[in-house]
Design an enzyme around this catalytic site. Structure first.
Site, PDB file in Angstrom:
ATOM      1  N   ASP A  33     -47.522  15.028  32.243  1.00 59.89           N
ATOM      2  CA  ASP A  33     -47.000  13.675  32.028  1.00 59.89           C
ATOM      3  C   ASP A  33     -47.129  13.326  30.547  1.00 59.89           C
ATOM      4  O   ASP A  33     -48.223  13.414  29.980  1.00 59.89           O
ATOM      5  CB  ASP A  33     -47.791  12.695  32.898  1.00 59.89           C
ATOM      6  CG  ASP A  33     -47.468  11.242  32.592  1.00 59.89           C
ATOM      7  OD1 ASP A  33     -46.354  10.980  32.095  1.00 59.89           O
ATOM      8  OD2 ASP A  33     -48.319  10.385  32.854  1.00 59.89           O
ATOM      9  N   ASN A  74     -45.944  10.250  29.175  1.00 58.97           N
ATOM     10  CA  ASN A  74     -45.893   8.811  28.862  1.00 58.97           C
ATOM     11  C   ASN A  74     -46.881   7.953  29.639  1.00 58.97           C
ATOM     12  O   ASN A  74     -46.806   6.718  29.588  1.00 58.97           O
ATOM     13  CB  ASN A  74     -44.469   8.275  29.058  1.00 58.97           C
ATOM     14  CG  ASN A  74     -43.978   8.437  30.495  1.00 58.97           C
ATOM     15  OD1 ASN A  74     -44.741   8.843  31.382  1.00 58.97           O
ATOM     16  ND2 ASN A  74     -42.712   8.135  30.733  1.00 58.97           N
ATOM     17  N   ASP A  82     -47.315   7.439  32.902  1.00 62.76           N
ATOM     18  CA  ASP A  82     -46.949   6.787  34.168  1.00 62.76           C
ATOM     19  C   ASP A  82     -47.432   7.567  35.379  1.00 62.76           C
ATOM     20  O   ASP A  82     -47.150   7.189  36.519  1.00 62.76           O
ATOM     21  CB  ASP A  82     -45.437   6.549  34.245  1.00 62.76           C
ATOM     22  CG  ASP A  82     -44.627   7.837  34.292  1.00 62.76           C
ATOM     23  OD1 ASP A  82     -45.217   8.940  34.204  1.00 62.76           O
ATOM     24  OD2 ASP A  82     -43.386   7.754  34.418  1.00 62.76           O
ATOM     25  N   ASP A  93     -42.995  15.028  33.473  1.00 61.66           N
ATOM     26  CA  ASP A  93     -41.650  14.749  32.966  1.00 61.66           C
ATOM     27  C   ASP A  93     -41.191  15.847  32.013  1.00 61.66           C
ATOM     28  O   ASP A  93     -41.933  16.789  31.704  1.00 61.66           O
ATOM     29  CB  ASP A  93     -41.603  13.369  32.290  1.00 61.66           C
ATOM     30  CG  ASP A  93     -42.744  13.162  31.301  1.00 61.66           C
ATOM     31  OD1 ASP A  93     -42.997  14.082  30.504  1.00 61.66           O
ATOM     32  OD2 ASP A  93     -43.381  12.092  31.335  1.00 61.66           O
ATOM     33  N   ASP A 146     -31.560  26.571  46.512  1.00 60.22           N
ATOM     34  CA  ASP A 146     -32.413  26.098  47.592  1.00 60.22           C
ATOM     35  C   ASP A 146     -31.657  26.098  48.914  1.00 60.22           C
ATOM     36  O   ASP A 146     -30.487  25.690  48.972  1.00 60.22           O
ATOM     37  CB  ASP A 146     -32.894  24.675  47.258  1.00 60.22           C
ATOM     38  CG  ASP A 146     -33.757  24.079  48.349  1.00 60.22           C
ATOM     39  OD1 ASP A 146     -34.939  24.453  48.424  1.00 60.22           O
ATOM     40  OD2 ASP A 146     -33.240  23.241  49.123  1.00 60.22           O
ATOM     41  N   GLU A 149     -32.978  31.144  48.243  1.00 60.36           N
ATOM     42  CA  GLU A 149     -34.000  30.883  49.256  1.00 60.36           C
ATOM     43  C   GLU A 149     -33.373  31.199  50.609  1.00 60.36           C
ATOM     44  O   GLU A 149     -32.569  30.425  51.130  1.00 60.36           O
ATOM     45  CB  GLU A 149     -34.462  29.427  49.194  1.00 60.36           C
ATOM     46  CG  GLU A 149     -35.575  29.131  50.188  1.00 60.36           C
ATOM     47  CD  GLU A 149     -35.859  27.652  50.375  1.00 60.36           C
ATOM     48  OE1 GLU A 149     -37.021  27.309  50.649  1.00 60.36           O
ATOM     49  OE2 GLU A 149     -34.912  26.850  50.267  1.00 60.36           O
TER      50      GLU A 149
END
Length: 565
Positions: free
Chosen positions: A21, A23, A25, A29, A199, A256
């Site tokens: 992370d 930032n 929060d 990210d 996926d 997958e």
């Protein structure tokens, strides 16, 4: 041998929400990923597989996409993505996107229109059916429990969702849908991405007529895998995607595709099939399931001889005919050292042994974030600390069935997908250096002992062992292209095999347990001709390869040159 760059690569999987992370929060990210690219470059990986980062309401951690051509706001912006891609390429690393073509989010504009009325032009973008006998159109069961059908009161019809009700399946019988998906794939390729992990790609085609599945055991609903897995038209769709889009780019693709053996996998990855470069096998992920093909939560001890049979079959069948994707854990599976090693007393040697195993097989090795530092399963005491929709659904289902709380939580501790989704442990500061805020899911409490900063500083760490394995792979073509042969097939503790390419042969010796069995050098080896390439223990002067007493979870790789064919 048919050399390809993606055969010679090592891939590293990032689960963005839990990686880093930037930032405060509490959510990983893109800028967090960018900040750790030097770490990944130092590790030596070639390809970075990033799990979905598209715009999404996040009901299934990004696997419910509401806009294929935008970035989830929690992760950043498209400008951040462009920087990330540019910085990866500047470091000699490639980006493989995780792309869901089987379903979208229920908040995708296509589905909002589709559900608005029966005569909407996009109604047929998804799979709608009338109910039957006052209930769903058939008895198929979702991967996330319950029926695959959800009644939509607005039009009084059911839509199909193999996963969550927030993930409606696209209709791959609609050519307009196919064309739009092709356009979207090419849009990303033109941006410069280097490949895709597709996926749930095995499920894009469903059985014609949507018949009920067989109903063994008298249960009300059954998992109808054969009705929506690996059907013949899946191959037609993938060949069309290849011929119209993928063929024109030098990229890496992996599918997958659960429920397959290696012979069936060749339908996807066989030379000349024009479909995928490789698929993820799942057979070894079911080793500890109580019943073959049964639910994941009811576990039994797994046997090394069973692992040998599965892996040897894939290694042998695909050699010179297709390509393997080798892994022991990912975002959907428990941590490998907790599942296949010993995370209590032998965490470091067993993690190194498992790394040796995966990197010495024929196929592209995949490292899941944190695996390179030996991160372990987590055991939260309270269900409120879990976030995974599959785990929460299982908890509610078993509570309603009267299963004791202790048993439910024990099963969750072993198999919850959140085992792999706790935040990456970067250092020994608060919350493992993942965030300066409140993490979206709790960090494993062992972060002060197990973290990347400590691993990078320690030359004998799991991290540096991975670095050496990756360096060896780049130095010795036999590690990439050598033919696999199993030794000691029935041994319950030692997994030994060879890899042979022209006049070079590798001998890989792995002790999968804490006991100290003796490895006896087979007669076809000339004693004293082997060079030790890597071991997770310091070699002893008294070592005698003809009668080698293995230490707990010991791994050794020897190279023998100028063998006679």
């Amino acid at each position: 041998m048919n050399p390809k760059w993606w055969k010679e690569s090592v891939a590293y999987q990032i689960y963005p929400i839990s990686f880093k992370d930037s930032n405060g929060d509490g959510i990983g990210d893109l800028r967090g990923i960018i900040s750790k690219l030097d770490y990944l470059q130092d590790l030596g990986v070639d390809v970075i597989w990033v799990c979905p980062i598209y715009k999404s309401p996040n009901h299934d951690n990004g696997y419910d996409i509401s806009d294929y051509c935008d970035i989830m706001k929690e992760f950043g912006t498209m400008a951040d993505f462009d920087v990330m891609l540019r910085e990866m390429h500047a470091r000699g690393m490639k980006l493989m996107m995780d792309l869901v073509l089987n379903h979208t989010s229920h908040q995708h504009p296509w589905f909002i229109e589709s559900r608005s009325s029966k005569d909407n032009p996009k109604r047929d973008y998804y799979i709608w059916r009338k109910g039957k006998n006052g209930g769903p159109p058939n008895n198929w069961e979702s991967y996330f429990s319950g029926s695959v059908w959800e009644l939509d009161p607005q039009t009084d019809e059911y839509y199909l969702h193999l996963y969550s009700k927030y993930q409606p399946d696209l209709n791959w019988e609609n050519q307009v849908v196919i064309d739009k998906l092709h356009e979207m794939v090419e849009w990303w390729l033109k941006k410069g991405v280097d490949g895709f992990r597709f996926d749930a790609i095995a499920h894009i085609i469903k059985a014609e007529g949507y018949p009920d599945a067989a109903n063994p055991g008298g249960t009300a609903t059954v998992r109808a895998y054969e009705m929506f897995s690996n059907l013949e038209d899946v191959h037609t769709m993938l060949q069309n995607l290849h011929d119209k889009v993928l063929y024109f780019y030098d990229i890496m693709t992996v599918g997958e595709t659960s429920g397959l053996g290696p012979e069936q996998a060749l339908d996807y990855v066989g030379d000349g099939r024009r479909e995928l470069n490789m698929t993820f096998m799942f057979e070894h992920m079911n080793l500890d399931c109580a019943a073959p093909g049964g639910g994941k939560w009811d576990t039994v001890p797994w046997k090394l001889t069973d692992l040998k049979k599965i892996m040897s079959n894939w290694q042998t069948v695909l050699h010179n005919r297709g390509w393997n994707a080798n892994y022991l854990c990912n975002h959907d599976q428990p941590r490998s050292v907790s599942r296949f090693g010993n995370d209590l007393f032998y965490r470091v040697p067993s993690a190194k042994m498992l790394a040796t195993f995966i990197h010495m097989l024929e196929g592209t090795p995949y490292i899941y974030q944190g695996e390179e530092i030996g991160m372990t399963n987590v055991a939260f005491e309270l269900i409120d600390d879990y976030r995974d929709v599959e785990t929460l659904n299982y908890y509610e289902e078993k509570r309603n069935q009267g299963m004791p709380e202790a048993q439910i939580m024990s099963n969750i501790h072993k198999k919850s997908r959140d085992n792999a989704r706790t935040p990456m442990q970067w250092d020994d500061s608060e919350d493992g250096g993942f965030t300066t805020g409140v993490p979206w899911i709790r960090v494993n409490s062992n972060f002060r002992e197990i973290n990347a900063a400590a691993a990078v500083k320690d030359p004998d760490s799991i991290y540096h062992y991975y670095k050496k394995l990756i360096q060896l792979r780049k130095k010795h073509p036999v590690i990439v292209y050598g033919e696999y042969a199993l030794l000691l097939e029935e041994h319950e503790e030692i997994y030994a095999f060879t890899r042979t390419l022209e006049d070079q042969r590798l001998l890989i010796i792995l002790n999968f347990y804490e006991h100290e069995p003796v490895f006896e050098l087979p007669a076809e080896f000339a004693a004293g001709k082997q060079e030790l390439l890597i071991s997770n223990y310091a070699p002893s002067k008294e070592d005698d390869l003809t009668q080698l007493k293995l230490r707990p979870y010991e791994a050794r790789v020897y190279l023998e040159r100028q063998i006679q064919a």
